[in-house]
Design an enzyme around this catalytic site. Structure first.
Site, PDB file in Angstrom:
ATOM      1  N   HIS A   1       1.235   1.619  -1.735  1.00  0.00           N
ATOM      2  CA  HIS A   1       2.123   1.177  -1.767  1.00  0.00           C
ATOM      3  C   HIS A   1       2.674   0.112  -2.271  1.00  0.00           C
ATOM      4  O   HIS A   1       2.214  -0.754  -2.951  1.00  0.00           O
ATOM      5  CB  HIS A   1       2.132   0.749  -0.686  1.00  0.00           C
ATOM      6  N   LEU A   2       3.600   0.605  -2.909  1.00  0.00           N
ATOM      7  CA  LEU A   2       4.309  -1.035  -4.248  1.00  0.00           C
ATOM      8  C   LEU A   2       4.350  -2.201  -3.292  1.00  0.00           C
ATOM      9  O   LEU A   2       4.444  -3.409  -3.635  1.00  0.00           O
ATOM     10  CB  LEU A   2       6.118  -0.287  -4.463  1.00  0.00           C
TER      11      LEU A   2
ATOM     12  N   ASN B   1       2.091   8.225  -2.869  1.00  0.00           N
ATOM     13  CA  ASN B   1       2.788   6.864  -1.975  1.00  0.00           C
ATOM     14  C   ASN B   1       3.735   7.579  -1.095  1.00  0.00           C
ATOM     15  O   ASN B   1       4.908   8.855  -1.371  1.00  0.00           O
ATOM     16  CB  ASN B   1       3.326   5.726  -2.616  1.00  0.00           C
TER      17      ASN B   1
ATOM     18  N   TYR C   1      11.245  -3.048  -4.308  1.00  0.00           N
ATOM     19  CA  TYR C   1      10.644  -2.765  -5.753  1.00  0.00           C
ATOM     20  C   TYR C   1      10.211  -2.652  -6.287  1.00  0.00           C
ATOM     21  O   TYR C   1      10.017  -1.682  -7.849  1.00  0.00           O
ATOM     22  CB  TYR C   1      11.121  -1.214  -4.768  1.00  0.00           C
TER      23      TYR C   1
ATOM     24  N   HIS D   1       4.150   6.777   7.702  1.00  0.00           N
ATOM     25  CA  HIS D   1       4.296   5.710   8.510  1.00  0.00           C
ATOM     26  C   HIS D   1       4.711   6.916  10.251  1.00  0.00           C
ATOM     27  O   HIS D   1       4.716   6.856  10.917  1.00  0.00           O
ATOM     28  CB  HIS D   1       5.627   4.852   9.214  1.00  0.00           C
TER      29      HIS D   1
ATOM     30  N   ALA E   1       8.699   6.287   3.190  1.00  0.00           N
ATOM     31  CA  ALA E   1       8.852   6.283   4.564  1.00  0.00           C
ATOM     32  C   ALA E   1       7.750   7.124   5.313  1.00  0.00           C
ATOM     33  O   ALA E   1       7.015   7.131   6.787  1.00  0.00           O
ATOM     34  CB  ALA E   1       9.926   6.767   4.909  1.00  0.00           C
TER      35      ALA E   1
ATOM     36  N   GLU F   1      -3.983   6.167  -1.721  1.00  0.00           N
ATOM     37  CA  GLU F   1      -2.461   5.802  -1.005  1.00  0.00           C
ATOM     38  C   GLU F   1      -2.419   4.518  -1.527  1.00  0.00           C
ATOM     39  O   GLU F   1      -2.672   3.889  -1.974  1.00  0.00           O
ATOM     40  CB  GLU F   1      -2.661   5.395   0.660  1.00  0.00           C
TER      41      GLU F   1
ATOM     42  N   ARG G   1      18.250   0.321  -6.212  1.00  0.00           N
ATOM     43  CA  ARG G   1      18.725  -0.466  -5.472  1.00  0.00           C
ATOM     44  C   ARG G   1      17.987  -1.295  -5.129  1.00  0.00           C
ATOM     45  O   ARG G   1      16.490  -0.851  -5.316  1.00  0.00           O
ATOM     46  CB  ARG G   1      19.085   0.272  -4.073  1.00  0.00           C
TER      47      ARG G   1
ATOM     48  N   ARG H   1       5.624  -6.708   6.641  1.00  0.00           N
ATOM     49  CA  ARG H   1       6.650  -6.630   6.753  1.00  0.00           C
ATOM     50  C   ARG H   1       7.265  -6.080   8.033  1.00  0.00           C
ATOM     51  O   ARG H   1       6.279  -6.204   9.017  1.00  0.00           O
ATOM     52  CB  ARG H   1       7.266  -4.840   5.902  1.00  0.00           C
TER      53      ARG H   1
ATOM     54  N   ASP I   1      -2.326  15.720   8.183  1.00  0.00           N
ATOM     55  CA  ASP I   1      -3.242  17.052   7.542  1.00  0.00           C
ATOM     56  C   ASP I   1      -3.718  17.709   6.437  1.00  0.00           C
ATOM     57  O   ASP I   1      -4.789  18.582   6.245  1.00  0.00           O
ATOM     58  CB  ASP I   1      -2.870  17.952   9.382  1.00  0.00           C
TER      59      ASP I   1
ATOM     60  N   ARG J   1       6.415  -0.954  10.063  1.00  0.00           N
ATOM     61  CA  ARG J   1       5.605  -0.237   8.536  1.00  0.00           C
ATOM     62  C   ARG J   1       4.172   0.154   8.610  1.00  0.00           C
ATOM     63  O   ARG J   1       3.758  -0.387   7.778  1.00  0.00           O
ATOM     64  CB  ARG J   1       6.153  -0.644   7.553  1.00  0.00           C
TER      65      ARG J   1
ATOM     66  N   PRO K   1       9.362   9.806  -0.225  1.00  0.00           N
ATOM     67  CA  PRO K   1      11.502   9.887  -0.069  1.00  0.00           C
ATOM     68  C   PRO K   1      12.014   8.735  -0.696  1.00  0.00           C
ATOM     69  O   PRO K   1      11.355   7.698  -0.301  1.00  0.00           O
ATOM     70  CB  PRO K   1      11.899  10.301   1.546  1.00  0.00           C
ATOM     71  N   ASN K   2      12.909   9.006  -1.473  1.00  0.00           N
ATOM     72  CA  ASN K   2      13.882   7.774  -2.275  1.00  0.00           C
ATOM     73  C   ASN K   2      12.489   6.611  -2.621  1.00  0.00           C
ATOM     74  O   ASN K   2      13.725   5.945  -4.624  1.00  0.00           O
ATOM     75  CB  ASN K   2      13.994   6.951  -0.685  1.00  0.00           C
TER      76      ASN K   2
HETATM   77  O1  CA2 Z   1       5.981  -0.372  -0.145  1.00  0.00           O
HETATM   78  C1  CA2 Z   1       6.145   1.343  -0.648  1.00  0.00           C
HETATM   79  O2  CA2 Z   1       5.975   1.617  -1.744  1.00  0.00           O
HETATM   80  C2  CA2 Z   1       7.018   2.204   0.507  1.00  0.00           C
HETATM   81  O3  CA2 Z   1       6.006   3.336   0.543  1.00  0.00           O
HETATM   82  C3  CA2 Z   1       8.149   2.075   0.027  1.00  0.00           C
HETATM   83  C4  CA2 Z   1       9.155   3.069   1.263  1.00  0.00           C
HETATM   84  C5  CA2 Z   1       8.809   2.155   2.452  1.00  0.00           C
HETATM   85  O4  CA2 Z   1       9.605   3.755   3.849  1.00  0.00           O
HETATM   86  C6  CA2 Z   1       7.333   2.009   3.053  1.00  0.00           C
HETATM   87  O5  CA2 Z   1       7.519   1.885   4.213  1.00  0.00           O
HETATM   88  C7  CA2 Z   1       6.790   1.449   1.975  1.00  0.00           C
HETATM   89  C8  CA2 Z   1      10.104   3.534   0.250  1.00  0.00           C
HETATM   90  C9  CA2 Z   1      10.706   3.777  -0.300  1.00  0.00           C
HETATM   91  C10 CA2 Z   1      11.987   3.305  -0.970  1.00  0.00           C
HETATM   92  O6  CA2 Z   1      12.146   3.275  -2.753  1.00  0.00           O
HETATM   93  C11 CA2 Z   1      13.579   2.835  -1.931  1.00  0.00           C
HETATM   94  C12 CA2 Z   1      13.634   2.337  -3.689  1.00  0.00           C
HETATM   95  C13 CA2 Z   1      14.778   2.115  -4.504  1.00  0.00           C
HETATM   96  C14 CA2 Z   1      15.544   2.117  -3.625  1.00  0.00           C
HETATM   97  C15 CA2 Z   1      15.937   1.829  -2.574  1.00  0.00           C
HETATM   98  C16 CA2 Z   1      14.911   2.825  -1.991  1.00  0.00           C
END
Ligand code: CA2
Length: 142
Positions: free
Chosen positions: A97-98, A71, A22, A77, A74, A95, A17, A104, A84, A108, A9-10
């Site tokens: 993560h950016l 990746n 990110y 976590h 959210a 896995e 943003r 953090r 599963d 997380r 997600p996102n």
């Molecule tokens: O660090 C990562 O890659 C995360 O998986 C990114 C997730 C966060 O919930 C994890 O804890 C760590 C969030 C991705 C949201 O991406 C956005 C990108 C642009 C603007 C807003 C959010």
């Protein structure tokens, strides 16, 4: 060799943003980078904001995919369902993560997916996906 890259997600909002966290590049730029890395291999790129759709995609990889790069964003976590599904299909998984989730917020720091993933790469931005793919290439001697 077939690789499935899943983004949660996102991550479709990359570049729009929170560039300090990110990065400035968008989701399409990430996909282009991964496509170039996987030249000569079969690749599927998948992004979803829905946990069940991610579970369905992992299930659909059973028997036809050599490696998964994920990746879970959210869902990292929170999602026992994604953990599963990965366990059920038994496909080698890395896995990514950016950001460095260990540095953090407290919530997380725990990743369900890490309980299955062969490797977790965090804090390297887009480069983390390329290293994850290299890990799978090396695993299969490609
Ligand atoms: O660090 C990562 O890659 C995360 O998986 C990114 C997730 C966060 O919930 C994890 O804890 C760590 C969030 C991705 C949201 O991406 C956005 C990108 C642009 C603007 C807003 C959010």
């Amino acid at each position: 060799m077939k690789i499935l890259v899943i983004n949660g997600p996102n991550l479709n909002l990359l570049g729009l943003r929170e560039p300090d966290l990110y990065g400035k590049q968008d989701y399409n730029a990430l996909c282009d980078m991964i496509r170039e890395k996987c030249t000569g291999h079969e690749l599927e790129l998948f992004q979803s904001n829905h946990e069940g759709d991610i579970v369905d995609k992992i299930q659909s990889a059973y028997g036809n995919t050599d490696g998964i790069v994920i990746n879970p964003a959210a869902y990292t976590h929170t999602s026992v369902a994604i953990l599963d599904a990965l366990k059920a299909v038994g496909i080698p998984t890395v896995e990514v993560h950016l950001t460095d989730i260990a540095q953090r917020e407290e919530f997380r720091k725990h990743s369900f997916v890490s309980l299955y993933a062969e490797k977790t790469i965090k804090g390297l931005g887009f480069e983390g996906y390329l290293q994850a793919i290299d890990y799978l290439f090396e695993k299969y001697g490609k």
